[in-house]
Design a protein around this motif. Structure first.
Motif, PDB file in Angstrom:
ATOM      1  N   ALA A   1       0.818  -1.212   0.000  1.00 14.18           N
ATOM      2  CA  ALA A   1       0.000   0.000   0.000  1.00 14.18           C
ATOM      3  C   ALA A   1       0.853   1.265   0.000  1.00 14.18           C
ATOM      4  N   SER A   2       2.067   1.178   0.556  1.00 15.80           N
ATOM      5  CA  SER A   2       2.946   2.350   0.625  1.00 15.80           C
ATOM      6  C   SER A   2       3.565   2.688  -0.728  1.00 15.80           C
ATOM      7  N   GLY A   3       3.378   1.814  -1.714  1.00 18.99           N
ATOM      8  CA  GLY A   3       3.937   2.060  -3.035  1.00 18.99           C
ATOM      9  C   GLY A   3       5.394   1.680  -3.161  1.00 18.99           C
ATOM     10  N   ASP A   4       5.857   0.751  -2.314  1.00 18.89           N
ATOM     11  CA  ASP A   4       7.232   0.270  -2.408  1.00 18.89           C
ATOM     12  C   ASP A   4       7.557  -0.067  -3.865  1.00 18.89           C
ATOM     13  N   PRO A   5       8.585   0.570  -4.457  1.00 16.65           N
ATOM     14  CA  PRO A   5       8.832   0.406  -5.898  1.00 16.65           C
ATOM     15  C   PRO A   5       9.099  -1.031  -6.327  1.00 16.65           C
ATOM     16  N   LEU A   6       9.839  -1.777  -5.507  1.00 13.63           N
ATOM     17  CA  LEU A   6      10.173  -3.151  -5.879  1.00 13.63           C
ATOM     18  C   LEU A   6       8.938  -4.042  -5.867  1.00 13.63           C
ATOM     19  N   LEU A   7       8.181  -3.981  -4.788  1.00 10.57           N
ATOM     20  CA  LEU A   7       6.975  -4.798  -4.711  1.00 10.57           C
ATOM     21  C   LEU A   7       5.968  -4.364  -5.772  1.00 10.57           C
ATOM     22  N   ALA A   8       5.898  -3.047  -6.043  1.00 10.24           N
ATOM     23  CA  ALA A   8       5.003  -2.543  -7.084  1.00 10.24           C
ATOM     24  C   ALA A   8       5.390  -3.085  -8.453  1.00 10.24           C
ATOM     25  N   ALA A   9       6.691  -3.135  -8.730  1.00 11.74           N
ATOM     26  CA  ALA A   9       7.150  -3.649 -10.023  1.00 11.74           C
ATOM     27  C   ALA A   9       6.806  -5.119 -10.185  1.00 11.74           C
ATOM     28  N   LEU A  10       6.999  -5.900  -9.126  1.00  9.81           N
ATOM     29  CA  LEU A  10       6.722  -7.339  -9.207  1.00  9.81           C
ATOM     30  C   LEU A  10       5.229  -7.622  -9.314  1.00  9.81           C
ATOM     31  N   THR A  11       4.413  -6.891  -8.558  1.00  6.95           N
ATOM     32  CA  THR A  11       2.971  -7.118  -8.657  1.00  6.95           C
ATOM     33  C   THR A  11       2.435  -6.648 -10.005  1.00  6.95           C
ATOM     34  N   ALA A  12       3.051  -5.618 -10.577  1.00  2.00           N
ATOM     35  CA  ALA A  12       2.630  -5.165 -11.913  1.00  2.00           C
ATOM     36  C   ALA A  12       2.912  -6.231 -12.963  1.00  2.00           C
ATOM     37  N   VAL A  13       4.062  -6.890 -12.862  1.00  2.00           N
ATOM     38  CA  VAL A  13       4.392  -7.977 -13.794  1.00  2.00           C
ATOM     39  C   VAL A  13       3.350  -9.093 -13.694  1.00  2.00           C
ATOM     40  N   LEU A  14       2.878  -9.340 -12.477  1.00  2.00           N
ATOM     41  CA  LEU A  14       1.873 -10.387 -12.256  1.00  2.00           C
ATOM     42  C   LEU A  14       0.444  -9.904 -12.518  1.00  2.00           C
ATOM     43  N   ARG A  15       0.310  -8.622 -12.897  1.00  2.00           N
ATOM     44  CA  ARG A  15      -0.999  -8.021 -13.175  1.00  2.00           C
ATOM     45  C   ARG A  15      -1.915  -8.040 -11.948  1.00  2.00           C
ATOM     46  N   ILE A  16      -1.302  -7.858 -10.768  1.00  2.00           N
ATOM     47  CA  ILE A  16      -2.099  -7.748  -9.546  1.00  2.00           C
ATOM     48  C   ILE A  16      -1.833  -6.406  -8.857  1.00  2.00           C
ATOM     49  N   GLY A  17      -1.139  -5.518  -9.564  1.00  2.00           N
ATOM     50  CA  GLY A  17      -0.847  -4.203  -9.007  1.00  2.00           C
ATOM     51  C   GLY A  17      -0.940  -3.160 -10.090  1.00  2.00           C
ATOM     52  N   GLY A  18      -0.593  -1.950  -9.733  1.00  2.00           N
ATOM     53  CA  GLY A  18      -0.634  -0.851 -10.695  1.00  2.00           C
ATOM     54  C   GLY A  18       0.626  -0.784 -11.528  1.00  2.00           C
TER      55      GLY A  18
END
Length: 200
Positions: A135-152
């Protein structure tokens, strides 16, 4: 910070109608492990080659296994090769590990696919920390969840001394997930054509 475990907990927390493909998640977890090893100093990259560093106590069984599995002879392994080798069934390994730690469970009567895609995370401090990091927008976790299409959309910048190396890993994860999706689509088309021959 254990990015791989946080990613697994975030994926476990998804509702049952939004499952993540197990192969995609396995590749992303392998990438997350590589980044965790980079940030701990246990790994460096020479171009796209993974060069093991000194052993670092991570306190995490699966991350220690990841370090132990690094190839220690030149020309060393490429990030892409690592993702495919280490990522083999890694989502199931994380699901089992989290369940043994009491951090996850699974609903009854969910059949053979319950191993990861239908596993539900227990309410725990670890799960809350993983969700807060997301939720804090951590760039690394955001990048990985985006690859999995579960994030922005992931942030373009990484605030890390190993930024180039981290970006190399993230790019390789994205390429591997795209390649796996292409294989699934090709098999689906081939399977459909085969079915049509038998029906015709």
């Amino acid at each position: 910070m254990n990015t791989a475990r946080d990613l697994a907990l975030v994926a476990l927390g998804l509702p049952p109608d939004r499952p993540v493909e197990q192969g995609d998640l396995s590749l992303a977890l392998a990438g997350a492990e590589a980044v965790d090893l980079l940030e701990s100093g246990a790994l460096t990259l020479d171009g796209d080659r993974m060069v093991p560093g000194p052993r670092v106590a991570t306190g995490d069984r699966l991350l220690d296994q990841a370090f132990a599995s690094l190839l220690r002879r030149e020309p060393y392994e490429t990030v892409e090769d690592w993702l495919w080798r280490r990522g083999s069934a890694l989502a199931a390994a994380y699901a089992d590990d989290l369940e043994r730690a009491g951090l996850s469970g699974h609903p009854r009567g969910d059949g053979l696919r319950r191993r990861f895609t239908r596993t539900v995370s227990a309410d725990s401090p670890e799960r809350r920390r993983a969700e807060e990091r997301r939720a804090s927008g951590d760039p690394l976790l955001a990048a990985l969840t985006a690859v999995l299409r579960i994030g922005g959309t992931p942030s373009d910048a990484r605030e890390s001394p190993d930024g180039d190396a981290v970006n190399t890993v993230l790019a390789a994860v994205g390429d591997a997930v795209t390649e796996l999706e292409a294989v699934r689509l090709r098999r689906g088309v081939e399977g459909g054509a085969f079915d049509n021959i038998w029906r015709g």
